[in-house]
Design a protein around this motif. Structure first.
Motif, PDB file in Angstrom:
ATOM      1  N   ASP A  43      18.935   5.084 -27.003  1.00 24.93           N
ATOM      2  CA  ASP A  43      19.920   5.701 -26.109  1.00 24.93           C
ATOM      3  C   ASP A  43      20.047   4.972 -24.775  1.00 24.93           C
ATOM      4  O   ASP A  43      21.040   5.135 -24.067  1.00 24.93           O
ATOM      5  CB  ASP A  43      19.543   7.160 -25.819  1.00 24.93           C
ATOM      6  CG  ASP A  43      19.620   8.051 -27.053  1.00 24.93           C
ATOM      7  OD1 ASP A  43      20.258   7.625 -28.039  1.00 24.93           O
ATOM      8  OD2 ASP A  43      19.058   9.156 -27.033  1.00 24.93           O
ATOM      9  N   GLU A 149      28.852   0.149 -26.368  1.00 25.85           N
ATOM     10  CA  GLU A 149      28.371   0.051 -27.748  1.00 25.85           C
ATOM     11  C   GLU A 149      27.658   1.328 -28.198  1.00 25.85           C
ATOM     12  O   GLU A 149      27.758   1.712 -29.366  1.00 25.85           O
ATOM     13  CB  GLU A 149      27.417  -1.137 -27.877  1.00 25.85           C
ATOM     14  CG  GLU A 149      28.117  -2.490 -27.765  1.00 25.85           C
ATOM     15  CD  GLU A 149      27.151  -3.649 -27.906  1.00 25.85           C
ATOM     16  OE1 GLU A 149      27.569  -4.714 -28.396  1.00 25.85           O
ATOM     17  OE2 GLU A 149      25.968  -3.500 -27.526  1.00 25.85           O
ATOM     18  N   ARG A 150      26.963   2.005 -27.288  1.00 23.44           N
ATOM     19  CA  ARG A 150      26.179   3.182 -27.676  1.00 23.44           C
ATOM     20  C   ARG A 150      26.960   4.485 -27.569  1.00 23.44           C
ATOM     21  O   ARG A 150      26.749   5.399 -28.372  1.00 23.44           O
ATOM     22  CB  ARG A 150      24.918   3.280 -26.801  1.00 23.44           C
ATOM     23  CG  ARG A 150      23.923   2.155 -27.012  1.00 23.44           C
ATOM     24  CD  ARG A 150      22.584   2.510 -26.379  1.00 23.44           C
ATOM     25  NE  ARG A 150      21.641   1.402 -26.394  1.00 23.44           N
ATOM     26  CZ  ARG A 150      20.990   0.982 -27.470  1.00 23.44           C
ATOM     27  NH1 ARG A 150      21.193   1.560 -28.635  1.00 23.44           N
ATOM     28  NH2 ARG A 150      20.137  -0.030 -27.395  1.00 23.44           N
ATOM     29  N   TYR A 151      27.857   4.577 -26.583  1.00 23.98           N
ATOM     30  CA  TYR A 151      28.477   5.879 -26.310  1.00 23.98           C
ATOM     31  C   TYR A 151      29.999   5.890 -26.442  1.00 23.98           C
ATOM     32  O   TYR A 151      30.594   6.958 -26.544  1.00 23.98           O
ATOM     33  CB  TYR A 151      28.079   6.349 -24.897  1.00 23.98           C
ATOM     34  CG  TYR A 151      26.597   6.611 -24.782  1.00 23.98           C
ATOM     35  CD1 TYR A 151      26.045   7.817 -25.180  1.00 23.98           C
ATOM     36  CD2 TYR A 151      25.735   5.624 -24.295  1.00 23.98           C
ATOM     37  CE1 TYR A 151      24.691   8.054 -25.098  1.00 23.98           C
ATOM     38  CE2 TYR A 151      24.372   5.847 -24.209  1.00 23.98           C
ATOM     39  CZ  TYR A 151      23.849   7.068 -24.613  1.00 23.98           C
ATOM     40  OH  TYR A 151      22.501   7.304 -24.540  1.00 23.98           O
ATOM     41  N   PRO A 153      31.961   3.718 -28.826  1.00 21.95           N
ATOM     42  CA  PRO A 153      32.204   2.665 -29.823  1.00 21.95           C
ATOM     43  C   PRO A 153      33.683   2.441 -30.118  1.00 21.95           C
ATOM     44  O   PRO A 153      34.063   1.341 -30.514  1.00 21.95           O
ATOM     45  CB  PRO A 153      31.455   3.176 -31.064  1.00 21.95           C
ATOM     46  CG  PRO A 153      31.314   4.656 -30.859  1.00 21.95           C
ATOM     47  CD  PRO A 153      31.185   4.847 -29.384  1.00 21.95           C
ATOM     48  N   SER A 154      34.515   3.457 -29.912  1.00 17.17           N
ATOM     49  CA  SER A 154      35.951   3.287 -30.170  1.00 17.17           C
ATOM     50  C   SER A 154      36.592   2.327 -29.177  1.00 17.17           C
ATOM     51  O   SER A 154      37.704   1.823 -29.417  1.00 17.17           O
ATOM     52  CB  SER A 154      36.664   4.645 -30.100  1.00 17.17           C
ATOM     53  OG  SER A 154      36.568   5.202 -28.797  1.00 17.17           O
ATOM     54  N   SER A 338      28.880  -1.910 -32.774  1.00 21.94           N
ATOM     55  CA  SER A 338      28.573  -0.515 -32.440  1.00 21.94           C
ATOM     56  C   SER A 338      27.072  -0.247 -32.584  1.00 21.94           C
ATOM     57  O   SER A 338      26.451  -0.650 -33.562  1.00 21.94           O
ATOM     58  CB  SER A 338      29.356   0.431 -33.346  1.00 21.94           C
ATOM     59  OG  SER A 338      28.939   1.771 -33.132  1.00 21.94           O
ATOM     60  N   ARG A 339      26.508   0.418 -31.613  1.00 21.19           N
ATOM     61  CA  ARG A 339      25.124   0.884 -31.676  1.00 21.19           C
ATOM     62  C   ARG A 339      25.089   2.412 -31.605  1.00 21.19           C
ATOM     63  O   ARG A 339      24.059   2.990 -31.295  1.00 21.19           O
ATOM     64  CB  ARG A 339      24.308   0.301 -30.517  1.00 21.19           C
ATOM     65  CG  ARG A 339      24.375  -1.213 -30.406  1.00 21.19           C
ATOM     66  CD  ARG A 339      23.418  -1.695 -29.339  1.00 21.19           C
ATOM     67  NE  ARG A 339      23.708  -3.078 -28.954  1.00 21.19           N
ATOM     68  CZ  ARG A 339      22.796  -3.968 -28.607  1.00 21.19           C
ATOM     69  NH1 ARG A 339      21.523  -3.636 -28.623  1.00 21.19           N
ATOM     70  NH2 ARG A 339      23.133  -5.179 -28.234  1.00 21.19           N
ATOM     71  N   TYR A 340      26.227   2.984 -31.887  1.00 25.34           N
ATOM     72  CA  TYR A 340      26.347   4.434 -31.761  1.00 25.34           C
ATOM     73  C   TYR A 340      25.513   5.142 -32.826  1.00 25.34           C
ATOM     74  O   TYR A 340      25.566   4.810 -34.006  1.00 25.34           O
ATOM     75  CB  TYR A 340      27.813   4.847 -31.908  1.00 25.34           C
ATOM     76  CG  TYR A 340      28.046   6.343 -31.874  1.00 25.34           C
ATOM     77  CD1 TYR A 340      27.907   7.065 -30.701  1.00 25.34           C
ATOM     78  CD2 TYR A 340      28.415   7.027 -33.035  1.00 25.34           C
ATOM     79  CE1 TYR A 340      28.134   8.439 -30.670  1.00 25.34           C
ATOM     80  CE2 TYR A 340      28.642   8.393 -33.009  1.00 25.34           C
ATOM     81  CZ  TYR A 340      28.490   9.088 -31.820  1.00 25.34           C
ATOM     82  OH  TYR A 340      28.711  10.442 -31.800  1.00 25.34           O
ATOM     83  N   GLU A 342      24.931   9.028 -33.895  1.00 27.90           N
ATOM     84  CA  GLU A 342      25.388  10.396 -33.632  1.00 27.90           C
ATOM     85  C   GLU A 342      24.189  11.345 -33.556  1.00 27.90           C
ATOM     86  O   GLU A 342      23.370  11.422 -34.464  1.00 27.90           O
ATOM     87  CB  GLU A 342      26.343  10.852 -34.737  1.00 27.90           C
ATOM     88  CG  GLU A 342      26.973  12.209 -34.445  1.00 27.90           C
ATOM     89  CD  GLU A 342      28.046  12.568 -35.449  1.00 27.90           C
ATOM     90  OE1 GLU A 342      28.666  13.622 -35.295  1.00 27.90           O
ATOM     91  OE2 GLU A 342      28.257  11.785 -36.396  1.00 27.90           O
TER      92      GLU A 342
END
Length: 568
Positions: A43, A149-151, A153-154, A338-340, A342
């Protein structure tokens, strides 16, 4: 090379349950485990605000001093590239004095990463010129890249696909000096360490200014270069990168686009949310995680971070149309991923159940004080559900729990407790006190004058003397009770507290024993006196008998003696 988890290190021994780091963390990437904080690597965006916030220095960035020392002592040539924020930290606008000192330290040479910044801003200009995207987000700040990248991604397709200034300068130096050279970046950014770890083959190590200061001190070199003698150097437009709006300031702007500069994580997050909602178009947006941009970086000294004259000097040295030489054949493309991850979210019922455990049974109970580090009680409840927080972090809950526990302890104490305010009016009486006074309800005691219940002299004395505590034994005649009393004056609350221990049974038993002892002593005295009389009487009789015997024997002796004389 090490991973992101290793960049920030939390020392449990120093953590004091203050939650200040959580309050400062914009993405709440810190969990509390066993009353100690620890970073959540998946995170974290490595902004370093937790490092700045911690008053106990429990949160620290990894130090790479020793491996850099090893490089400097090796046969490999080591080159330094220094962020343009160096003048905030060390003093002069010119790079020459710092370059000379780095070479004294053992570096083969030193360069400004502003040269890499020039390459990056040129790529940004090309993206705008080619209308690469409706909204273009700068990608020069590694913490912002991690944030997207984490929060968000769109929004990754909006990140300018360009290396950071550090990576661009490293690539330029690699082309110039080859793979055998070692390259060390120096700046105020903690996230640069992670960026270095994730791109092996470009930069070997990233040092922060405090690490470089430690190297200077260990080699007896100054850490303040104000007033250093140096030759004037040409102005370079890209040196404005560490300033707020510095990226936009060194770009040739296209009239078809709007140019916006945003610094500070909360502002950047608000901007990204606005972009998500589709409210911005034809924009190039410079995003910098640190308030004040790189000049406010987490590893900039506090004095340098607030040094306005440093900003003025940078603005002056960047106030030109001249810049570093272009490098048209150097490829600076970068791909973002992306490092998202959920996070599992609780249902409304689960949130309400957690809130009830916190003693928040209605919206009115949700104080949203933020002491725990979360903005609202509901946000805190979600964090508890996700295992990032625990119930004991809630100060109002713990205060209420402590008060409830202390009330129970006082009320159920075997010792009688009564408190009296400065008007000598009873404020509290526990269960044992009610029993001692022989009353069934607090109403018969609380609110009444202490004089109505017992002698108030000692209470008045406690107020007037100011003694912290006083012990005495007393007899409460109206209750036929013997007690041990301890009077304590609580000056801060203008109150006297009296603890009483009922010793009636022990005292009466002591009195009965004393009475029995007295009676035994009296009887003993009488027996001794009688025995002495008998002894005297016996002695008297023995004395008379002995005298008579003596007379008789004397007469007998004389008679025998007389007879013997007559015979002769």
């Amino acid at each position: 090379m090490t991973g992101q988890m290793d960049v920030l290190r939390f020392q449990k021994a120093n953590c004091k349950d203050c939650y200040k780091c959580i309050r400062r963390c914009a993405v709440k990437a810190i969990a509390v485990k066993d009353h100690h904080t620890e970073v959540i690597p998946e995170d974290c965006i490595l902004c370093g605000r937790c490092v700045l916030a911690c008053p106990q220095y429990a949160n620290q960035a990894r130090w790479d001093i020793q491996p850099v020392r090893d490089l400097l002592n090796s046969d490999r040539p080591v080159y330094a590239m220094v962020a343009p924020s160096f003048s905030f930290q060390y003093g002069p606008d010119e790079f020459g004095p710092l370059r000379r000192q780095l070479m004294t330290l053992g570096f083969a040479d030193a360069f400004e990463s502003a040269e890499g910044a020039c390459l990056v801003k040129t790529q940004y200009e090309t993206l705008v010129k080619n209308r690469w995207n409706d909204v273009i987000l700068s990608s020069c700040c590694p913490s912002i890249v991690l944030l997207v990248e984490r929060y968000f991604p769109s929004l990754i397709p909006m990140l300018a696909p360009v290396l950071s200034p550090m990576q661009a300068e490293a690539k330029l130096l690699r082309r110039r000096y080859g793979k055998e050279a070692a390259i060390v970046y120096i700046g105020s950014c903690i996230a640069a360490k992670n960026e270095c770890d994730e791109t092996p083959g470009l930069t070997d190590y990233a040092l922060t200014y405090d690490e470089l200061n430690a190297l200077f001190v260990s080699n007896k070199l100054p850490v303040d270069l104000h007033g250093a003698v140096c030759s004037p150097e040409p102005r370079r437009r890209s040196r404005s990168f560490p300033l707020p709006g510095g990226v936009i300031g060194c770009m040739d702007q296209d009239e078809a686009y709007s140019y916006l500069s945003v610094d500070g994580l909360e502002n950047c997050i608000a901007t990204l949310k606005e972009i998500q909602m589709g409210r911005l178009h034809n924009c190039f947006i410079e995003l910098r995680a640190c308030t004040g941009s790189c000049a406010g970086g987490p590893k900039m000294s506090a004095d340098a971070r607030n040094r306005l004259e440093g900003r003025i000097r940078i603005a002056h040295t960047a106030d030109t149309t001249e810049d570093f030489d272009p490098q048209p054949t150097l490829r600076l493309e970068k791909v973002f991923h992306s490092r998202y991850a959920e996070a599992k979210m609780p249902t409304e019922k689960e949130i309400e159940a957690i809130l009830r455990k916190l003693g928040k049974n209605s919206p009115a109970d949700e104080l949203n004080c933020g002491t725990c580090g979360y903005s609202t009680c509901r946000e805190k409840a979600v964090a508890i559900y996700q295992g990032k927080a625990d119930i004991t972090m809630c100060l109002p809950y713990m205060k209420k729990r402590a008060e409830s526990l202390s009330d129970k302890i006082i009320y159920n104490s075997p010792n009688a407790i009564i408190t009296v305010d400065h008007t000598l009016q009873v404020q509290l009486a526990n269960k044992a006190m009610l029993e001692l006074l022989g009353v069934a309800s607090e109403d018969a005691v609380v609110g009444h004058k202490i004089a109505d219940l017992m002698d108030d002299f000692e209470f008045i004395t406690a107020f007037s003397s100011g003694e912290h505590s006083k012990f005495r034994k007393a007899y409460l005649e109206q209750y036929d009770k013997y007690v041990e009393q301890v009077f304590t004056c609580d000056e801060s609350n203008n109150m006297v507290i009296c603890l009483m221990k009922d010793i009636t049974q022990a005292e009466k038993a002591r009195q009965n024993l004393q009475k029995t002892k007295s009676e035994a002593v009296e009887i003993t005295d009488q027996i001794i006196a009688k025995q002495m009389r008998i002894v005297h009487e016996i002695a008297s009789l023995l004395g008379e008998t002995a005298a008579e015997t003596k007379v008789a024997l004397t007469r007998l002796k004389n008679t025998v003696a007389a007879e013997e004389e007559d015979q002769l």
